[in-house]
Design a protein around this motif. Sequence first.
Motif, PDB file in Angstrom:
ATOM      1  N   PHE A   1      47.962  39.568  40.748  1.00  0.00           N
ATOM      2  CA  PHE A   1      47.170  40.634  40.736  1.00  0.00           C
ATOM      3  C   PHE A   1      47.464  41.420  39.315  1.00  0.00           C
ATOM      4  O   PHE A   1      48.260  41.019  38.508  1.00  0.00           O
TER       5      PHE A   1
ATOM      6  N   ARG B   1      33.445  34.711  42.103  1.00  0.00           N
ATOM      7  CA  ARG B   1      33.503  33.867  40.953  1.00  0.00           C
ATOM      8  C   ARG B   1      33.323  32.585  41.288  1.00  0.00           C
ATOM      9  O   ARG B   1      32.486  31.844  40.294  1.00  0.00           O
TER      10      ARG B   1
ATOM     11  N   TYR C   1      47.598  41.915  28.928  1.00  0.00           N
ATOM     12  CA  TYR C   1      46.120  41.717  28.256  1.00  0.00           C
ATOM     13  C   TYR C   1      45.806  43.060  27.606  1.00  0.00           C
ATOM     14  O   TYR C   1      45.722  44.221  28.126  1.00  0.00           O
TER      15      TYR C   1
HETATM   16  N1  UDP Z   1      42.068  40.464  36.971  1.00  0.00           N
HETATM   17  C1  UDP Z   1      41.295  41.445  37.169  1.00  0.00           C
HETATM   18  N2  UDP Z   1      40.843  41.983  35.969  1.00  0.00           N
HETATM   19  C2  UDP Z   1      40.703  41.270  34.787  1.00  0.00           C
HETATM   20  C3  UDP Z   1      41.222  40.103  34.706  1.00  0.00           C
HETATM   21  C4  UDP Z   1      42.031  39.754  35.783  1.00  0.00           C
HETATM   22  O1  UDP Z   1      41.574  42.109  38.102  1.00  0.00           O
HETATM   23  O2  UDP Z   1      39.834  41.745  33.844  1.00  0.00           O
HETATM   24  C5  UDP Z   1      42.987  39.863  37.777  1.00  0.00           C
HETATM   25  C6  UDP Z   1      42.146  38.710  38.783  1.00  0.00           C
HETATM   26  O3  UDP Z   1      41.695  38.906  39.791  1.00  0.00           O
HETATM   27  C7  UDP Z   1      43.619  37.788  39.098  1.00  0.00           C
HETATM   28  C8  UDP Z   1      44.741  38.237  38.044  1.00  0.00           C
HETATM   29  O4  UDP Z   1      44.248  39.469  37.617  1.00  0.00           O
HETATM   30  O5  UDP Z   1      44.333  38.191  40.537  1.00  0.00           O
HETATM   31  C9  UDP Z   1      44.906  37.252  37.192  1.00  0.00           C
HETATM   32  O6  UDP Z   1      43.599  36.934  36.323  1.00  0.00           O
HETATM   33  P1  UDP Z   1      43.705  35.488  35.353  1.00  0.00           P
HETATM   34  O7  UDP Z   1      44.347  36.114  34.142  1.00  0.00           O
HETATM   35  O8  UDP Z   1      44.016  34.522  36.051  1.00  0.00           O
HETATM   36  O9  UDP Z   1      42.250  35.476  35.102  1.00  0.00           O
HETATM   37  P2  UDP Z   1      40.878  34.960  35.711  1.00  0.00           P
HETATM   38  O10 UDP Z   1      41.130  33.643  35.996  1.00  0.00           O
HETATM   39  O11 UDP Z   1      40.628  36.044  36.807  1.00  0.00           O
HETATM   40  O12 UDP Z   1      39.781  35.375  34.541  1.00  0.00           O
END
Ligand code: UDP
Length: 253
Positions: A176, A219, A121
């Motif tokens: 993670f 959240r 990302y």
């Molecule tokens: N995550 C994070 N920081 C961010 C985005 C995600 O630490 O800015 C972590 C989140 O806690 C999870 C993993 O990355 O363990 C995947 O996150 P996801 O893409 O599913 O996004 P979310 O549902 O948290 O918006």
Amino acid sequence: MARRKKIYEGKAKILYEGPEPGTLVQYFKDDATAFNAEKRAVIEGKGVLNNRLSEYFMTGLNGIGVPTHFIRRLNMREQLVRAVEIIPLEVVVRNIAAGSIAKRLGIDEGTPLPRPIVEFYYKDDALGDPIVAEEHILAFGWASHQDLDDMVALALRVNDFLSGVMMAVNIKLVDFKIEIGRVYDGDYQRLILADEISPDSCRLWDVQTGRKLDKDVFRRDLGDLADAYTEVASRLGLMPKNGHGAHGPKLVN
Ligand code: UDP
């Protein structure tokens, strides 16, 4: 006493100039944010827990030869780290579908993935950290081919280590996020793990009950976040017996 120089303040941490060149002091705040900081709260004790948990995971990783920025913990909220040039990517590893991948691809949350999936990302709050492909990373010069190989290898080693450590205390590592930085040793540069590893940036589910022990508690309003993080620290042996006192978390050194 001279006031130390603040280098950077993020949502959950502050970086100060360190005591020697090439070092920083990383301070863990109690602030919790979600949904690109639209939801905010102060969770008493969270910074102390994450400082200790991140120390524990980073020390373990250093011990098996995974390079990290962690040098040593200084006190309840601060650790000494190596200064790095942060690569502007969040690297996410997933073992079980949850969160954004479940939503984006219409997969039921909790579905085990056939193999760990590594995603990138682009770190940009204004854009909401959009998912990017390796093509974007190469085209825009955020990292090279070699860096990408190294980042995936590093992320998978962290995944193997963390999955094992958590499974030993009956917790599933669902997914993670890590951040990776560049350090220069003379003419050479290499990539090392930076930032933090804590329940703020992982999804952790109890094996038996499926209870969430991570930031999803905040959240999704599922209960007390500090209780969930204390449970993780306690299972890992980082809390004293009777550590659930009324005065916030007390940590074992
Ligand atoms: N995550 C994070 N920081 C961010 C985005 C995600 O630490 O800015 C972590 C989140 O806690 C999870 C993993 O990355 O363990 C995947 O996150 P996801 O893409 O599913 O996004 P979310 O549902 O948290 O918006």
